[in-house]
Motif scaffolding. Structure first.
Motif, PDB file in Angstrom:
ATOM      1  N   THR A 205       0.842  -1.188   0.000  1.00 17.70           N
ATOM      2  CA  THR A 205       0.000   0.000   0.000  1.00 17.70           C
ATOM      3  C   THR A 205       0.878   1.239   0.000  1.00 17.70           C
ATOM      4  OG1 THR A 205      -1.879   1.090   1.095  1.00 17.70           O
ATOM      5  CG2 THR A 205      -0.182   0.152   2.530  1.00 17.70           C
ATOM      6  N   ALA A 206       0.403   2.290  -0.659  1.00 17.87           N
ATOM      7  CA  ALA A 206       1.144   3.550  -0.699  1.00 17.87           C
ATOM      8  C   ALA A 206       0.893   4.340   0.577  1.00 17.87           C
ATOM      9  CB  ALA A 206       0.726   4.374  -1.908  1.00 17.87           C
ATOM     10  N   VAL A 207       1.911   5.062   1.010  1.00 12.99           N
ATOM     11  CA  VAL A 207       1.828   5.901   2.204  1.00 12.99           C
ATOM     12  C   VAL A 207       2.261   7.305   1.801  1.00 12.99           C
ATOM     13  CG1 VAL A 207       2.570   6.241   4.579  1.00 12.99           C
ATOM     14  CG2 VAL A 207       2.436   3.925   3.651  1.00 12.99           C
ATOM     15  N   GLN A 208       1.337   8.260   1.937  1.00 11.59           N
ATOM     16  CA  GLN A 208       1.648   9.648   1.619  1.00 11.59           C
ATOM     17  C   GLN A 208       1.538  10.465   2.898  1.00 11.59           C
ATOM     18  OE1 GLN A 208      -1.309   9.890  -1.708  1.00 11.59           O
ATOM     19  NE2 GLN A 208       0.424  10.700  -2.851  1.00 11.59           N
ATOM     20  N   ALA A 209       2.562  11.236   3.183  1.00  7.67           N
ATOM     21  CA  ALA A 209       2.588  12.001   4.426  1.00  7.67           C
ATOM     22  C   ALA A 209       3.259  13.336   4.196  1.00  7.67           C
ATOM     23  CB  ALA A 209       3.328  11.226   5.518  1.00  7.67           C
ATOM     24  N   GLY A 210       2.950  14.274   5.069  1.00  5.72           N
ATOM     25  CA  GLY A 210       3.528  15.605   4.944  1.00  5.72           C
ATOM     26  C   GLY A 210       2.617  16.515   4.140  1.00  5.72           C
ATOM     27  N   ALA A 211       2.940  17.783   4.092  1.00  2.00           N
ATOM     28  CA  ALA A 211       2.132  18.760   3.375  1.00  2.00           C
ATOM     29  C   ALA A 211       2.220  18.539   1.876  1.00  2.00           C
ATOM     30  CB  ALA A 211       2.603  20.176   3.723  1.00  2.00           C
TER      31      ALA A 211
END
Length: 264
Positions: A205-211
């Protein structure tokens, strides 16, 4: 293919150093003559820069040949371990490995390939998963890659074609790959059924974090996976995988690079 001499002569010092490191990396090792031929730099300039890079340990010389040096390896290892996203993700990756007992990966997308950022194992089945930190695989062949491609624009995915097979199960046609990426978006995870390595199955699974600021690269996108024997793919592994994703997003919600080091 090197620069013409007039082009090479107009490069800044930093660009010339970068050019030398690039051609040595591509070739594995090069002599002074090889560097001159591939870069288009004047022989005296190339010799001076090679000597400087060797002295600073960016390059290592064996006889008349130059190869990448230990300082680059040290810097690369430290960079991987010190990255803010990596530090936030690591505890969740270890928990995922402890929960499942199988090999856990984290990777990022670099053009048409996934680059393995972390591998936690070996655990059960570990010997059959010959991946390594810093290693690469074509993105369309892996669950990690498909999870990452699913969050990319369609045009970017199309630009990677043609898609070569790694095994007889690899999804290779653009239409079939887009259909699979639609499924990844719908269900929230990707699946590899022995498409990169025979006998190896993965959930990712993809993990996107931060602004979300593409100008300043404040948003980080990676993918995490669990690898099992292909005949033991079990949808019950998805729950701990998605739990690890949530933990990483929570841990990396604020990118420290967006915060000024000096508050005064």
């Amino acid at each position: 293919m090197g620069y013409r001499k007039d082009e090479a002569g107009s490069l800044s010092m930093l660009d010339r150093l970068d050019l030398i490191l690039d051609v040595v990396e591509d070739a594995g090792f090069l002599t002074l003559s090889g560097v001159v031929e591939r870069t288009g730099l004047a022989r005296s300039t190339a010799h001076r820069l090679l000597t400087h890079l060797e002295r600073k340990r960016w390059l290592f010389r064996v006889g008349s040949n130059y190869e990448l040096g230990p300082r680059l390896f040290d810097l690369g290892t430290k960079g991987v371990r010190n990255h803010w996203f990596y530090r936030g993700a690591l505890p969740a990756l270890h928990r995922l490995h402890a929960q499942t007992g199988f090999v856990v990966h984290m990777a990022y997308l670099d053009g048409p390939e996934v680059v393995y950022w972390e591998k936690i194992g070996p655990g059960r089945f570990g010997a059959a998963v010959p991946t390594r930190i810093g290693g690469r695989n074509p993105a369309h062949t892996t669950a990690l890659g498909k999870a990452l491609l699913a969050v990319q624009p369609r045009g970017m995915v199309d630009s990677l074609a043609p898609f070569a097979p790694a095994t007889e199960r690899t999804v290779c046609t653009p239409a079939a790959l887009h259909q699979e990426l639609d499924e990844v978006r719908r269900r929230g995870y990707a699946l590899d059924r022995g498409e990169a390595l025979r006998g190896v199955g993965c959930y990712a699974t993809a993990v996107q974090a931060g602004a979300d600021d593409s100008v300043n690269a404040y948003r980080m996108t990676a993918a995490i996976s669990v690898c099992v024997p292909v005949d033991r793919l079990d949808v019950r592994l998805v729950a701990p995988l998605l739990s690890a994703k949530k933990q990483i997003i929570d841990a990396a919600r604020i990118n420290p690079m967006t915060e000024p080091a000096d508050k005064d």
